[in-house]
Motif scaffolding. Sequence first.
Motif, PDB file in Angstrom:
ATOM      1  N   LEU A  60       5.187  14.587  -6.907  1.00 17.27           N
ATOM      2  CA  LEU A  60       4.234  13.776  -6.142  1.00 17.27           C
ATOM      3  C   LEU A  60       4.676  13.788  -4.686  1.00 17.27           C
ATOM      4  O   LEU A  60       5.867  13.820  -4.397  1.00 17.27           O
ATOM      5  CB  LEU A  60       4.240  12.317  -6.621  1.00 17.27           C
ATOM      6  N   ARG A  61       3.699  13.746  -3.775  1.00 21.19           N
ATOM      7  CA  ARG A  61       4.060  13.654  -2.358  1.00 21.19           C
ATOM      8  C   ARG A  61       3.549  12.336  -1.791  1.00 21.19           C
ATOM      9  O   ARG A  61       2.354  12.104  -1.756  1.00 21.19           O
ATOM     10  CB  ARG A  61       3.451  14.822  -1.572  1.00 21.19           C
ATOM     11  N   GLU A 110     -12.229  10.971   1.827  1.00 21.49           N
ATOM     12  CA  GLU A 110     -13.350  11.904   1.736  1.00 21.49           C
ATOM     13  C   GLU A 110     -12.997  13.144   2.527  1.00 21.49           C
ATOM     14  O   GLU A 110     -12.047  13.171   3.263  1.00 21.49           O
ATOM     15  CB  GLU A 110     -14.585  11.257   2.386  1.00 21.49           C
ATOM     16  N   GLY A 111     -13.830  14.141   2.407  1.00 20.91           N
ATOM     17  CA  GLY A 111     -13.640  15.283   3.297  1.00 20.91           C
ATOM     18  C   GLY A 111     -13.629  16.573   2.536  1.00 20.91           C
ATOM     19  O   GLY A 111     -13.614  16.608   1.306  1.00 20.91           O
ATOM     20  N   THR A 112     -13.601  17.652   3.326  1.00 21.10           N
ATOM     21  CA  THR A 112     -13.702  18.969   2.710  1.00 21.10           C
ATOM     22  C   THR A 112     -12.321  19.588   2.566  1.00 21.10           C
ATOM     23  O   THR A 112     -12.197  20.732   2.187  1.00 21.10           O
ATOM     24  CB  THR A 112     -14.533  19.877   3.627  1.00 21.10           C
ATOM     25  N   CYS A 113     -11.290  18.838   2.920  1.00 20.54           N
ATOM     26  CA  CYS A 113      -9.949  19.432   2.884  1.00 20.54           C
ATOM     27  C   CYS A 113      -9.494  19.575   1.448  1.00 20.54           C
ATOM     28  O   CYS A 113      -9.828  18.752   0.604  1.00 20.54           O
ATOM     29  CB  CYS A 113      -8.948  18.527   3.573  1.00 20.54           C
ATOM     30  N   PRO A 114      -8.682  20.593   1.207  1.00 22.37           N
ATOM     31  CA  PRO A 114      -8.105  20.706  -0.130  1.00 22.37           C
ATOM     32  C   PRO A 114      -7.164  19.528  -0.401  1.00 22.37           C
ATOM     33  O   PRO A 114      -7.003  19.104  -1.527  1.00 22.37           O
ATOM     34  CB  PRO A 114      -7.335  22.022  -0.097  1.00 22.37           C
ATOM     35  N   GLU A 115      -6.573  18.976   0.667  1.00 21.32           N
ATOM     36  CA  GLU A 115      -5.670  17.848   0.480  1.00 21.32           C
ATOM     37  C   GLU A 115      -6.444  16.548   0.582  1.00 21.32           C
ATOM     38  O   GLU A 115      -7.271  16.395   1.463  1.00 21.32           O
ATOM     39  CB  GLU A 115      -4.632  17.826   1.607  1.00 21.32           C
ATOM     40  N   ARG A 116      -6.152  15.613  -0.290  1.00 25.35           N
ATOM     41  CA  ARG A 116      -6.759  14.283  -0.188  1.00 25.35           C
ATOM     42  C   ARG A 116      -5.635  13.267  -0.068  1.00 25.35           C
ATOM     43  O   ARG A 116      -4.566  13.463  -0.634  1.00 25.35           O
ATOM     44  CB  ARG A 116      -7.537  13.945  -1.469  1.00 25.35           C
ATOM     45  N   ILE A 117      -5.927  12.181   0.628  1.00 20.45           N
ATOM     46  CA  ILE A 117      -4.972  11.068   0.657  1.00 20.45           C
ATOM     47  C   ILE A 117      -5.433  10.057  -0.379  1.00 20.45           C
ATOM     48  O   ILE A 117      -6.575   9.625  -0.361  1.00 20.45           O
ATOM     49  CB  ILE A 117      -4.958  10.386   2.033  1.00 20.45           C
ATOM     50  N   VAL A 118      -4.543   9.713  -1.274  1.00 20.13           N
ATOM     51  CA  VAL A 118      -4.856   8.689  -2.263  1.00 20.13           C
ATOM     52  C   VAL A 118      -4.109   7.430  -1.838  1.00 20.13           C
ATOM     53  O   VAL A 118      -2.892   7.458  -1.681  1.00 20.13           O
ATOM     54  CB  VAL A 118      -4.394   9.132  -3.671  1.00 20.13           C
ATOM     55  N   THR A 119      -4.855   6.349  -1.619  1.00 19.19           N
ATOM     56  CA  THR A 119      -4.227   5.091  -1.206  1.00 19.19           C
ATOM     57  C   THR A 119      -4.259   4.127  -2.378  1.00 19.19           C
ATOM     58  O   THR A 119      -5.326   3.885  -2.945  1.00 19.19           O
ATOM     59  CB  THR A 119      -5.008   4.477  -0.024  1.00 19.19           C
ATOM     60  N   ILE A 120      -3.093   3.629  -2.737  1.00 22.32           N
ATOM     61  CA  ILE A 120      -3.003   2.705  -3.878  1.00 22.32           C
ATOM     62  C   ILE A 120      -2.512   1.368  -3.345  1.00 22.32           C
ATOM     63  O   ILE A 120      -1.440   1.288  -2.766  1.00 22.32           O
ATOM     64  CB  ILE A 120      -2.020   3.262  -4.935  1.00 22.32           C
ATOM     65  N   THR A 121      -3.333   0.332  -3.508  1.00 25.12           N
ATOM     66  CA  THR A 121      -2.983  -0.985  -2.973  1.00 25.12           C
ATOM     67  C   THR A 121      -3.022  -2.001  -4.092  1.00 25.12           C
ATOM     68  O   THR A 121      -3.911  -1.941  -4.944  1.00 25.12           O
ATOM     69  CB  THR A 121      -4.003  -1.411  -1.895  1.00 25.12           C
ATOM     70  N   GLY A 122      -2.080  -2.931  -4.072  1.00 27.29           N
ATOM     71  CA  GLY A 122      -2.112  -3.986  -5.082  1.00 27.29           C
ATOM     72  C   GLY A 122      -0.743  -4.615  -5.207  1.00 27.29           C
ATOM     73  O   GLY A 122       0.182  -4.242  -4.492  1.00 27.29           O
ATOM     74  N   THR A 129       0.858  -1.191   0.000  1.00 26.45           N
ATOM     75  CA  THR A 129       0.000   0.000   0.000  1.00 26.45           C
ATOM     76  C   THR A 129       0.886   1.230   0.000  1.00 26.45           C
ATOM     77  O   THR A 129       1.781   1.334   0.836  1.00 26.45           O
ATOM     78  CB  THR A 129      -0.911   0.013   1.242  1.00 26.45           C
ATOM     79  N   ILE A 130       0.648   2.111  -0.935  1.00 24.12           N
ATOM     80  CA  ILE A 130       1.406   3.360  -1.001  1.00 24.12           C
ATOM     81  C   ILE A 130       0.387   4.481  -0.847  1.00 24.12           C
ATOM     82  O   ILE A 130      -0.657   4.464  -1.488  1.00 24.12           O
ATOM     83  CB  ILE A 130       2.092   3.503  -2.384  1.00 24.12           C
ATOM     84  N   ARG A 131       0.710   5.441   0.031  1.00 16.90           N
ATOM     85  CA  ARG A 131      -0.209   6.568   0.218  1.00 16.90           C
ATOM     86  C   ARG A 131       0.393   7.823  -0.363  1.00 16.90           C
ATOM     87  O   ARG A 131       1.581   8.061  -0.225  1.00 16.90           O
ATOM     88  CB  ARG A 131      -0.465   6.776   1.719  1.00 16.90           C
ATOM     89  N   LEU A 132      -0.444   8.633  -1.035  1.00 18.25           N
ATOM     90  CA  LEU A 132       0.092   9.874  -1.534  1.00 18.25           C
ATOM     91  C   LEU A 132      -0.881  11.018  -1.336  1.00 18.25           C
ATOM     92  O   LEU A 132      -2.082  10.803  -1.217  1.00 18.25           O
ATOM     93  CB  LEU A 132       0.586   9.698  -2.971  1.00 18.25           C
ATOM     94  N   LEU A 133      -0.344  12.234  -1.234  1.00 19.05           N
ATOM     95  CA  LEU A 133      -1.159  13.424  -0.981  1.00 19.05           C
ATOM     96  C   LEU A 133      -1.426  14.133  -2.274  1.00 19.05           C
ATOM     97  O   LEU A 133      -0.511  14.363  -3.050  1.00 19.05           O
ATOM     98  CB  LEU A 133      -0.372  14.383  -0.091  1.00 19.05           C
ATOM     99  N   MET A 134      -2.678  14.508  -2.505  1.00 19.83           N
ATOM    100  CA  MET A 134      -3.008  15.217  -3.741  1.00 19.83           C
ATOM    101  C   MET A 134      -3.990  16.322  -3.450  1.00 19.83           C
ATOM    102  O   MET A 134      -4.663  16.318  -2.430  1.00 19.83           O
ATOM    103  CB  MET A 134      -3.682  14.267  -4.708  1.00 19.83           C
ATOM    104  N   HIS A 135      -4.107  17.237  -4.376  1.00 17.32           N
ATOM    105  CA  HIS A 135      -5.097  18.301  -4.253  1.00 17.32           C
ATOM    106  C   HIS A 135      -6.185  18.083  -5.279  1.00 17.32           C
ATOM    107  O   HIS A 135      -5.918  17.631  -6.379  1.00 17.32           O
ATOM    108  CB  HIS A 135      -4.437  19.657  -4.496  1.00 17.32           C
ATOM    109  N   GLY A 136      -7.390  18.435  -4.903  1.00 21.71           N
ATOM    110  CA  GLY A 136      -8.459  18.472  -5.903  1.00 21.71           C
ATOM    111  C   GLY A 136      -9.142  17.154  -6.142  1.00 21.71           C
ATOM    112  O   GLY A 136      -8.768  16.115  -5.623  1.00 21.71           O
TER     113      GLY A 136
END
Length: 299
Positions: free
Chosen positions: A92-93, A43-55, A15-22
Amino acid sequence: MDGKVSEGGLNVTLTIRLLMHGKKGETVKKMREESGARINISEGTCPERIVTITGPTDAIFKAFSMIALKFEEDINASMTNSSVTSKPPVTLRLVVPASQCGSLIGKGGSKIKEIRESTGAQVQVAGDMLPNSTERAVTISGTPDAIIQCVKQICVVMLESPPKGATIPYRPKPASAPIIFAGGQAFTIQGQYAIPHPDLTKLHQLAMQHPPFTPLGQTTPGFPGLDATTPTSSHELTIPNDLIGCIIGRQGSKINEIRQMSGAQIKIANATEGSAERQVTITGSPANISLAQYLINAR
């Protein structure tokens, strides 16, 4: 990271997590279908989202190459109407448990230097943990190709040295941004904007009303026993030694902030030998005390 580590390490689930906007809903759907990785966006109202990529790692690399190419397309598109001549790199973060960052940096920075040199990507590991978590941001920038190579090497490091202990995952929260009080209102800072924060404003206003506020639902004027001279009371709590640091802050910065925001007096007893806890005494009106307790627990 799941526990399915097999020899060779590259067909395991990671699992790799990354921070994104929008929001990028449509794109994500396409990426899921084409890469075969599970891609989840917080989910959420933050400008930042966490994207979790698993596989399996190959699905992760495929997803990352799609993300990097998409970012590059966005950069190209934004450049067509601008006068900028040099093309900014794709950035990418990643969010990585702090316990794995040591392995990523290597002894004396040897590992991170090797990754930079062999991939041509810029890699930066943040010195501080992300707010309220035990994770750090790892920023990667370069051409899409360099980024994919770099992610591959980071995956290998993460597989070879799994996180130690429990990881407190970073959750973007509008309230974890710096807080400013102005004109009786609380604002949180997000990027370059100050955004009014109603919940903190309420707490702030409670703290600022020195005559203690009436308990909710009892707004009758002259309610007996609740005149402005309500005696100050004190409340004691114990805090484990290993947590006292995050309440005191660097040179007392955090504890002073809590004193200021709550309007209560807070005394922290000196450590006693053989005890794993410190005594904290909060003195003030009931309102100030409950606000101080809230702020200490929030820390």
